[in-house]
Design an enzyme around this catalytic site. Structure first.
Site, mmCIF file in Angstrom:
data_model
loop_
_atom_site.group_PDB
_atom_site.id
_atom_site.type_symbol
_atom_site.label_atom_id
_atom_site.label_comp_id
_atom_site.label_asym_id
_atom_site.label_seq_id
_atom_site.Cartn_x
_atom_site.Cartn_y
_atom_site.Cartn_z
ATOM 1 N N ALA A 198 -9.618 5.283 3.976
ATOM 2 C CA ALA A 198 -9.451 6.381 4.940
ATOM 3 C C ALA A 198 -10.697 7.246 5.047
ATOM 4 O O ALA A 198 -11.423 7.462 4.072
ATOM 5 C CB ALA A 198 -8.255 7.262 4.602
ATOM 6 N N ASN A 208 -9.319 1.622 9.598
ATOM 7 C CA ASN A 208 -8.583 1.217 10.788
ATOM 8 C C ASN A 208 -9.156 1.865 12.054
ATOM 9 O O ASN A 208 -9.661 1.201 12.949
ATOM 10 C CB ASN A 208 -7.105 1.573 10.635
ATOM 11 C CG ASN A 208 -6.227 1.043 11.748
ATOM 12 O OD1 ASN A 208 -5.158 0.488 11.516
ATOM 13 N ND2 ASN A 208 -6.629 1.171 12.995
ATOM 14 N N LYS A 250 0.871 -1.168 0.000
ATOM 15 C CA LYS A 250 0.000 0.000 0.000
ATOM 16 C C LYS A 250 0.910 1.221 0.000
ATOM 17 O O LYS A 250 1.613 1.481 0.978
ATOM 18 C CB LYS A 250 -0.915 0.009 1.223
ATOM 19 C CG LYS A 250 -1.803 1.249 1.285
ATOM 20 C CD LYS A 250 -2.553 1.345 2.603
ATOM 21 C CE LYS A 250 -3.235 2.698 2.718
ATOM 22 N NZ LYS A 250 -3.865 2.899 4.048
ATOM 23 N N GLY A 306 -8.324 9.116 9.671
ATOM 24 C CA GLY A 306 -8.676 9.256 11.070
ATOM 25 C C GLY A 306 -9.760 10.263 11.393
ATOM 26 O O GLY A 306 -10.114 10.430 12.561
#
Length: 271
Positions: free
Chosen positions: A196, A218, A108, A169
């Protein structure tokens, strides 16, 4: 390239660089409260592909030498990333080390331009992608939703494009939905993965309903109060979104349309 209708391949398994993939949810491995929670969350997500940062693991992260043993026991395919790299040279060197350490030519590719937004350096990204493809890597580029950048990455030899939904995030979901729809329409046969910015299962379902092939996330799982429960929720949402896309979603309408026809309805005149 002319804009084409959003067709794509609605049926059949997903294949990335010739490798069949059943689960359309890819998850990261950073930020979990413990190795045990990470392991349980990955299992609950049913993900087959997990990302890992070479820099974090080789720097002696919280999992240290346990990490390779942990992910090997999960039976998943690793997708090393070049997180934290600011130049093409740095990203290329990191990818080469990852190939040695993890034994895979998948990478990635991240080349970051801005510390606050973690926005990709699209110029450096294309440069690094060209070099890595020529060295035999199978590159998964983390990029913006810019159409011209996607075209250059494909020309460089990338067979998968991973546009962000929003900055890493942030959990904002699909910040530029129209641009993501344009990418899907222009490249109906190219695997596209939203990477993301996904913060809720509904965001993941929405990406899949647009016809995207997979979602990578994530923070939304790792930082949840219950990471295992959240991983399960995302797994269900991704499946639901894909099934809805394949079944054929109705188009929005400007005016109401009755679900029951009014023609022929009996009329009673009561005095």
């Amino acid at each position: 390239m002319n804009l084409r209708a959003q067709e794509g391949s609605k049926a059949g398994p997903l294949a990335l660089y010739g490798t069949p993939v059943v689960s359309r949810l890819f998850v990261g491995t950073a930020g979990y409260p413990s190795p045990q929670v990470l392991s349980e969350a990955v299992k609950a997500s049913q993900a087959e592909i997990v990302t890992v940062s070479l820099r974090r693991e080789t720097a002696g992260g919280r999992m240290g030498g346990q990490f390779l043993d942990l992910v090997s026991a999960l039976g998943v395919k690793l997708l090393p990333n070049t997180a934290g790299c600011r130049t093409p040279r740095d990203a290329i060197a990191t990818a080469e080390m990852a190939r040695e350490l993890f034994g895979t030519d998948w990478v990635k590719l991240e080349v970051i331009a801005n510390d606050d937004t973690l926005q990709p350096d699209v110029f450096g990204l294309v440069e690094a992608a060209k070099a890595l493809v020529s060295s035999g890597f199978k590159v998964f580029p983390y990029t913006t939703e810019d159409l011209s950048v996607a075209e250059r990455l494909l020309a460089a030899g990338c067979q998968v494009i991973m546009p962000w939904g929003a900055p890493i995030g942030t959990g904002r979901g699909l910040a530029n939905k129209q641009a993501l729809m344009t990418l899907r329409a222009y490249f109906p046969g190219v695997p596209l993965v939203v990477d993301a910015g996904i913060g809720a299962p509904s965001h993941a379902a929405e990406a899949m309903e647009l016809g995207y092939d997979a979602v990578l996330l994530n923070t939304a799982i790792a930082k949840a109060t219950d990471p295992v429960g959240m991983a399960r929720a995302f797994s269900i949402a991704v499946k639901a979104g894909r099934i809805g896309y394949e079944a054929g979603l109705m188009n929005p309408r400007d005016m109401a349309v009755p679900s029951t026809p009014v023609a022929g309805t009996p009329f009673f005149d009561i005095e």
